[in-house]
Design a protein around this motif. Structure first.
Motif, mmCIF file in Angstrom:
data_model
loop_
_atom_site.group_PDB
_atom_site.id
_atom_site.type_symbol
_atom_site.label_atom_id
_atom_site.label_comp_id
_atom_site.label_asym_id
_atom_site.label_seq_id
_atom_site.Cartn_x
_atom_site.Cartn_y
_atom_site.Cartn_z
ATOM 1 N N TYR A 1 1.040 -0.852 -0.052
ATOM 2 C CA TYR A 1 0.184 0.300 0.152
ATOM 3 C C TYR A 1 0.830 0.845 -0.023
ATOM 4 O O TYR A 1 1.754 1.433 1.179
ATOM 5 C CB TYR A 1 -0.772 -0.196 1.011
ATOM 6 C CG TYR A 1 -2.018 1.085 1.033
ATOM 7 C CD1 TYR A 1 -2.669 1.203 0.414
ATOM 8 C CD2 TYR A 1 -1.730 2.046 2.030
ATOM 9 C CE1 TYR A 1 -3.992 2.458 0.174
ATOM 10 C CE2 TYR A 1 -2.422 3.364 1.979
ATOM 11 C CZ TYR A 1 -3.674 3.461 1.624
ATOM 12 O OH TYR A 1 -4.686 4.752 0.940
ATOM 13 N N ASP A 2 1.158 1.892 -1.122
ATOM 14 C CA ASP A 2 1.654 3.391 -1.506
ATOM 15 C C ASP A 2 0.414 4.573 -1.497
ATOM 16 O O ASP A 2 0.039 4.647 -1.866
ATOM 17 C CB ASP A 2 2.616 3.202 -2.360
ATOM 18 C CG ASP A 2 2.907 4.623 -2.394
ATOM 19 O OD1 ASP A 2 2.785 5.505 -1.526
ATOM 20 O OD2 ASP A 2 4.261 4.568 -3.259
ATOM 21 N N PRO A 3 0.122 4.830 -0.825
ATOM 22 C CA PRO A 3 -0.871 6.308 -0.463
ATOM 23 C C PRO A 3 -0.753 7.676 -1.243
ATOM 24 O O PRO A 3 -1.826 8.201 -2.101
ATOM 25 C CB PRO A 3 -1.311 6.471 0.599
ATOM 26 C CG PRO A 3 -0.635 6.298 1.193
ATOM 27 C CD PRO A 3 0.550 4.949 1.416
ATOM 28 N N ALA A 4 0.911 7.651 -1.564
ATOM 29 C CA ALA A 4 1.155 8.733 -2.350
ATOM 30 C C ALA A 4 1.058 8.527 -4.428
ATOM 31 O O ALA A 4 1.664 8.798 -4.823
ATOM 32 C CB ALA A 4 2.610 8.792 -2.439
ATOM 33 N N ALA A 5 0.747 6.689 -4.561
ATOM 34 C CA ALA A 5 0.968 6.684 -6.356
ATOM 35 C C ALA A 5 -0.500 6.936 -6.480
ATOM 36 O O ALA A 5 -1.621 7.453 -5.978
ATOM 37 C CB ALA A 5 0.929 4.978 -5.804
ATOM 38 N N PRO A 6 0.009 7.204 -7.975
ATOM 39 C CA PRO A 6 -1.289 7.330 -8.596
ATOM 40 C C PRO A 6 -2.886 6.777 -8.442
ATOM 41 O O PRO A 6 -3.683 7.213 -8.579
ATOM 42 C CB PRO A 6 -1.106 7.625 -10.075
ATOM 43 C CG PRO A 6 0.664 7.337 -10.043
ATOM 44 C CD PRO A 6 0.922 6.535 -8.742
ATOM 45 N N ASN A 7 -2.093 5.576 -8.249
ATOM 46 C CA ASN A 7 -3.733 3.890 -7.852
ATOM 47 C C ASN A 7 -3.692 3.485 -6.636
ATOM 48 O O ASN A 7 -2.566 2.322 -7.101
ATOM 49 C CB ASN A 7 -4.360 3.550 -8.955
ATOM 50 C CG ASN A 7 -4.103 4.419 -10.467
ATOM 51 O OD1 ASN A 7 -5.254 5.366 -10.148
ATOM 52 N ND2 ASN A 7 -3.665 4.388 -11.354
ATOM 53 N N PRO A 8 -3.491 3.969 -5.658
ATOM 54 C CA PRO A 8 -3.025 2.609 -4.336
ATOM 55 C C PRO A 8 -3.760 2.132 -4.893
ATOM 56 O O PRO A 8 -4.931 1.719 -4.953
ATOM 57 C CB PRO A 8 -3.377 3.935 -2.952
ATOM 58 C CG PRO A 8 -3.621 5.099 -3.759
ATOM 59 C CD PRO A 8 -3.778 5.251 -5.153
ATOM 60 N N LEU A 9 -3.087 0.602 -4.184
ATOM 61 C CA LEU A 9 -4.305 -0.484 -3.731
ATOM 62 C C LEU A 9 -4.532 -0.847 -2.505
ATOM 63 O O LEU A 9 -4.574 -0.858 -1.374
ATOM 64 C CB LEU A 9 -2.711 -1.669 -4.064
ATOM 65 C CG LEU A 9 -3.373 -3.151 -3.553
ATOM 66 C CD1 LEU A 9 -4.261 -3.427 -4.764
ATOM 67 C CD2 LEU A 9 -2.302 -4.212 -3.291
ATOM 68 N N VAL A 10 -6.313 0.132 -3.209
ATOM 69 C CA VAL A 10 -7.022 0.173 -1.629
ATOM 70 C C VAL A 10 -6.827 -1.229 -0.527
ATOM 71 O O VAL A 10 -7.292 -1.252 0.234
ATOM 72 C CB VAL A 10 -8.258 0.310 -2.329
ATOM 73 C CG1 VAL A 10 -9.312 0.586 -0.923
ATOM 74 C CG2 VAL A 10 -8.192 1.791 -3.271
ATOM 75 N N SER A 11 -6.664 -2.496 -1.576
ATOM 76 C CA SER A 11 -6.909 -3.392 -0.789
ATOM 77 C C SER A 11 -6.028 -3.918 0.136
ATOM 78 O O SER A 11 -6.092 -4.643 0.639
ATOM 79 C CB SER A 11 -7.095 -5.239 -1.976
ATOM 80 O OG SER A 11 -6.186 -5.486 -2.376
ATOM 81 N N ALA A 12 -4.877 -2.942 -0.099
ATOM 82 C CA ALA A 12 -4.194 -3.347 1.316
ATOM 83 C C ALA A 12 -3.666 -2.177 2.379
ATOM 84 O O ALA A 12 -3.026 -1.664 2.998
ATOM 85 C CB ALA A 12 -2.488 -2.761 0.499
#
Length: 247
Positions: free
Chosen positions: A114-125
């Motif tokens: 999970y990287d909230p700074a990413a353009p499309n964070p992996l919400v399931s993580a």
């Protein structure tokens, strides 16, 4: 009950009152949320997670010194980094500026995916496990964690400190599982901002309630389609800590 300066920090982050109720994401037109007693089961195990930046979310006690919540609640968008554990606070029994116990956080674990700074964070993580600096009050029992499958129609509950009623614990006690999507649990529990990290509760085998997931995202109104990270994403970490003798 304890009242402290920390409560004033929380109030500073509360939006001003509005003449009309805003249309909140994740809350249907009927709005099934009702106030619940923060000192009664299972709600006394639901906590308010506060940051030094006046951010606030919800969490659940799942061990004597362990709380689960949503990882995005701990992210600082200005620095684009997660907050340090020392910046986090857990409040038990919070109700209208008072609480039974304030405990600081000694450690935080988030999913490396999970990287909230990413353009499309992996919400399931989007989950986080907090280790408290001191044990929770003895009067507050940890909630069990359930990784059992949730068929569509399974009765659920979801509670938290919503942005529109931030000073009391609100819950939808009559909602259902809808299915799964992109690794997330999809449900129709009314919930909005501030409820992030709140436990999605399902009946356990003993008749009590267990944490099936943590709320992370709200769908559009009026057709409520809200999302939670399944407990299976963090259950292995909790089991590992328990086996190692950690709280």
């Amino acid at each position: 009950m304890v009242t402290a300066a920390l409560a004033l920090v929380m109030l500073a982050g509360v939006p001003g009152a509005r003449a009309e109720r805003p249309l909140l994401p994740g809350v249907g037109q009927a709005d099934r949320r009702v106030p619940v007693d923060a000192s009664a089961d299972p709600w006394r195990s639901v906590v308010r997670v506060q940051t030094n930046l006046a951010g606030r979310c919800t969490g659940a006690l799942v061990g004597p010194r362990t709380v689960v919540t949503a990882a995005h609640c701990l992210f600082n968008p200005r620095t684009r980094r997660f907050l340090q554990a020392s910046s986090l606070h857990v409040l038990f029994g919070y109700d209208r500026g008072e609480f039974t116990r304030h405990v600081t956080v000694a450690g935080v674990v988030t999913d490396p995916a999970y990287d909230p700074a990413a353009p499309n964070p992996l919400v399931s993580a989007d989950w986080a496990v907090l280790t408290l600096a001191q044990p929770a009050p003895e009067s507050v029992p940890p909630l069990p964690v359930s990784t059992a499958p949730l068929p569509a129609g399974t009765p659920l509950m979801l509670g938290g400190y919503s942005q529109d009623r931030a000073q009391i614990l609100m819950a939808d006690r009559d909602c259902r599982m809808l299915g799964e999507r992109a690794g997330l649990l999809v449900h129709d529990c009314d919930a909005t901002r501030g409820t992030s990290g709140g436990p999605l509760l399902v009946r356990s085998g003993g008749g009590g309630w267990a944490v099936a997931g943590v709320g992370v995202a709200a769908g559009n109104t009026p057709a409520v389609r809200n999302f939670a990270v399944a407990a299976g994403r963090f259950a292995a970490l909790l089991a590992k800590d328990t086996a190692a003798g950690q709280p």
